[in-house]
Design a protein around this motif. Sequence first.
Motif, mmCIF file in Angstrom:
data_model
loop_
_atom_site.group_PDB
_atom_site.id
_atom_site.type_symbol
_atom_site.label_atom_id
_atom_site.label_comp_id
_atom_site.label_asym_id
_atom_site.label_seq_id
_atom_site.Cartn_x
_atom_site.Cartn_y
_atom_site.Cartn_z
ATOM 1 N N ALA A 82 108.133 78.951 100.803
ATOM 2 C CA ALA A 82 107.951 77.523 101.054
ATOM 3 C C ALA A 82 107.650 76.778 99.757
ATOM 4 N N GLY A 83 108.433 75.727 99.500
ATOM 5 C CA GLY A 83 108.217 74.912 98.316
ATOM 6 C C GLY A 83 108.885 75.411 97.056
ATOM 7 N N HIS A 84 109.592 76.546 97.134
ATOM 8 C CA HIS A 84 110.285 77.095 95.971
ATOM 9 C C HIS A 84 111.789 77.126 96.225
ATOM 10 N N ARG A 85 112.547 77.013 95.139
ATOM 11 C CA ARG A 85 114.000 77.052 95.264
ATOM 12 C C ARG A 85 114.482 78.411 95.777
ATOM 13 N N CYS A 86 115.383 78.329 96.756
ATOM 14 C CA CYS A 86 115.973 79.531 97.365
ATOM 15 C C CYS A 86 117.467 79.257 97.496
ATOM 16 N N GLU A 87 118.193 79.461 96.392
ATOM 17 C CA GLU A 87 119.572 78.971 96.298
ATOM 18 C C GLU A 87 120.625 80.076 96.225
#
Length: 470
Positions: A82-87
């Motif tokens: 949550a709140g972090h880039r997951c691309e």
Amino acid sequence: MSDLVLQPAVDLLAMISARKLSPLELAEEHILQIKRLNPQLNALIDFDEQRVRAQAIALDKAAPTGLLHGLPMTIKACIAVAGHRCETGSLFNKGHIPNEDAVIVERSRQAGAIIVGTTNCPEFLMAYETDNLLYGRTSNPWDLTRSAGGSSGGESAAIAAGLSACGFGSDGGGSVREPAHFTGICALKPTPGRIPAAGHLPPCVGPFSLLGAIGPMARTIADVSLLFNVLSGHADADPTGAPVPLQRYTTEDLQKIPIGFFEDDSIAPVTPETRQAIQDAVRSLRSQGFRVEPFRPRALEAARKLWWKYFVRCGAMLLNPIVAGKESRLSPTFQDFLAIARQDPPLTGYELLFAWAECDVIRAALLEEMREFPILLMPVCSVPAFRHGERQWNIDGRQVAYLDAMRYTQWFNLLGAPAAVVPVGRSPEGLPIGIQIAGRPYQDEAVLGIAAAIERDFGYQPPPLARRVS
């Protein structure tokens, strides 16, 4: 404290428990290491030192409530934090930031871990080298001209160089094991479902519910075992899971398990140093009272061919609707994957149905063969860490292509079996060489126990650039 960040996670936790070290002090040491080395390695792609400090300060003020209290961890950028880039390393997912944690991240926080950030991976996870158009390539801390592997290459580089104490990657065809081998750390691809895969992008569904797994990565097998013991367990959000309790093995229990080993699969040759690493591990186990005999299952190549059908051909079919007509936005590594996949025609409905049935037949054959030797010892890969962009190698006068060199991990994704990696040898250039320990499904703890026995004579050594001069 200059090399504090290179210590085993279990030792760091013991220091925190004994109040010789605070979560904030440990976090600050990792922040320094990240700021010093991440510009060279490009391992973390989403890191905010103030967010890390805030977590550590909160833990400093709170009474310990979990077994990972104050431990800095990183997470591969295909697992929701949550709140972090997951691309998943793709321009098609640029800016994707989950609102909720994956199950394994939620459990890590509940156990008191500090989430340091997310780590780089190749586009859509479809490469054994970590490089993409969003963030570029990740380099190996043993040699910056070489790859840290893929698809969990950012995670392996971060852990090997002390940017985090441990973390999680994912593995659909060797993606925690090959990077661990390349960077000289340890990893486990667990039996699917023992560590819930809910929150992984793309979802581990369909054939990938068998092939794919979220796996712990760390510098020692003790640390990998700690993560497995604390964070595994069935979750309803992962329908592949089963309520299997943790198993305990004594040394005497493990010594009763016959172990088979082979140095190559008779198709893809391995380097002489890889053979030597297998021989050294066998010698070590025998000296400790284990029975280790030459053995190579006959069904391995059939399993690899079916893995190819699922992972490569089905994987391309699932991703084609997303990328069709937009190839200019794809990274070279993913374009390589598509070029390989498109050498075969699209799967027909009949082929998929037949492959579904064939999977059970091949798995049954492998399981039957492994009755005699429930644990297998073998290479992780034909070669150590390769130079960025390399795709072919000469071994004993034979040319070995990219995907053939990686075949040694793929069998156990098709089998849905646990497989661990522990560093044992070195190449002539001084690069790490890991070996693979695999078992029958749900024998994760036995695999880890035997990996720990091998590690007693070998194990993690810090890359020279990771050490700080006081």
